[in-house]
Design a protein around this motif. Structure first.
Motif, mmCIF file in Angstrom:
data_model
loop_
_atom_site.group_PDB
_atom_site.id
_atom_site.type_symbol
_atom_site.label_atom_id
_atom_site.label_comp_id
_atom_site.label_asym_id
_atom_site.label_seq_id
_atom_site.Cartn_x
_atom_site.Cartn_y
_atom_site.Cartn_z
ATOM 1 N N LYS A 61 0.812 -1.218 0.000
ATOM 2 C CA LYS A 61 0.000 0.000 0.000
ATOM 3 C C LYS A 61 0.841 1.262 0.000
ATOM 4 N N LYS A 122 -5.818 3.113 13.298
ATOM 5 C CA LYS A 122 -7.268 3.152 13.035
ATOM 6 C C LYS A 122 -8.062 3.338 14.335
ATOM 7 N N LYS B 162 -10.411 -6.702 2.868
ATOM 8 C CA LYS B 162 -10.869 -5.896 4.004
ATOM 9 C C LYS B 162 -9.679 -5.388 4.802
ATOM 10 N N GLY B 163 -9.708 -4.117 5.144
ATOM 11 C CA GLY B 163 -8.650 -3.549 5.959
ATOM 12 C C GLY B 163 -8.609 -4.285 7.294
ATOM 13 N N PRO B 177 -0.672 -6.077 10.197
ATOM 14 C CA PRO B 177 -2.099 -6.425 10.161
ATOM 15 C C PRO B 177 -2.403 -7.531 11.168
#
Lengths: 198, 198
Positions: A61, A122, B162-163, B177
């Motif tokens: 990303k 987030k 999906k994030g 992640p």
């Protein structure tokens, strides 16, 4: 906080010029790409001048586009590789010796920059984020949220894949690397992404 | 053979201008990238005007850079994807409907262009190739060695991953992640490319 944002340089480009470059190439001034610019700049400051380096990005990303805009490395010329590790980091290295530097987003240093921290982890839902405040904090933080370490890259990574003979697939009649087998990977069913229409 | 090479346009750019663009981005005027320019141009001529398209390249080599130089699609913004199929082809498609066109190097049509044929199928050893003759033939052949077909792309391909929540890896202290597991893929040993030095 830097008092001289106008004098901030990204690999020799004034920050505003760099942001215009990524807007043109990437489609928008993504926060991750502004950080990515500071990462490439920091890596170059820690490398011998005038030598060629290959790059490995640990994330798909944004980051690869900072590398492609600021260095000779691209995905098509093979000097940039991407590994799906998902850490926000990239490694610049000499492909002959493996010696290089790895630049990464430092989670401890980020704690001093709440807008960046909350965006990266987030914490704040996207619709509640103050995009402008985030961009201001990224620009003023610059390399202060990054760390750099010396690394040695596994020589296997930079070994060039041997060019294969090119065969004509007996099913689709297109050229493909003969080492893939008797048919190309689409006609053998190994990979599929198409539903052919008439 | 075209008599008006000076008037050849690649996505609106005179051919010489396009070649300068790829030299700047890719490092050199690679034969595959000149062909790639004609491929992107042919794809765009077969697509509805003014709509946004995603691209899938079937080869890592050269071709992705033609797409990145000529379209808004890049590896970092995710509108360009690369599948290691090894055919010299790319597909432009509407990510909502999957409808698109696939442009590919046509092995039958190539037979009329011996320099291109011998280069692509590696008939002539590299040191015996006449690089200038090859480039002249590529420029004058233009889209005459290509074919285009309507395709429908599997909707699974364009589904955005999906994030994931971002966790801090307990070993390296970097963000990654959370869906990758309890540690990042480097610290879990799933992927490795580094031999850390002091």
């Amino acid at each position: 906080m830097s008092a001289n944002l106008n004098e901030t340089l990204i690999c020799g480009h004034p920050l505003e010029e760099y942001e215009a470059m990524i807007e043109k190439f990437h489609g928008n001034r993504a926060p991750g790409l502004i950080i990515g610019g500071f990462m490439v700049d920091l890596a170059q400051k820690n490398l011998p001048k005038g030598e060629l380096f290959d790059v490995i990005c640990e994330s798909m990303k944004c980051l690869p586009d900072a590398v492609q805009v600021l260095t000779p490395c691209s995905i098509g010329n093979g000097w940039l590789k991407i590994l799906k590790i998902g850490r926000f980091a990239c490694t610049f290295f000499d492909k002959h010796t493996g010696d290089g530097v790895r630049v990464y987003l430092d989670t401890d240093k980020m704690k001093n920059y709440p807008e960046i921290y909350n965006w990266f982890f987030k914490v704040t839902p996207k619709h509640e984020q103050d995009g402008e405040a985030l961009m201001r904090q990224i620009r003023s933080a610059g390399a202060a949220i990054l760390s750099v370490e010396k690394v040695k890259v596994d020589p296997e990574i930079s070994k060039k894949e041997k060019g294969s003979k090119i065969a004509v697939c007996p099913v689709c009649n297109e050229g493909y690397p003969a080492k893939h087998g008797e048919k190309c990977r689409i006609c053998s069913g190994e990979i599929n992404y198409l539903m052919k229409s008439s």
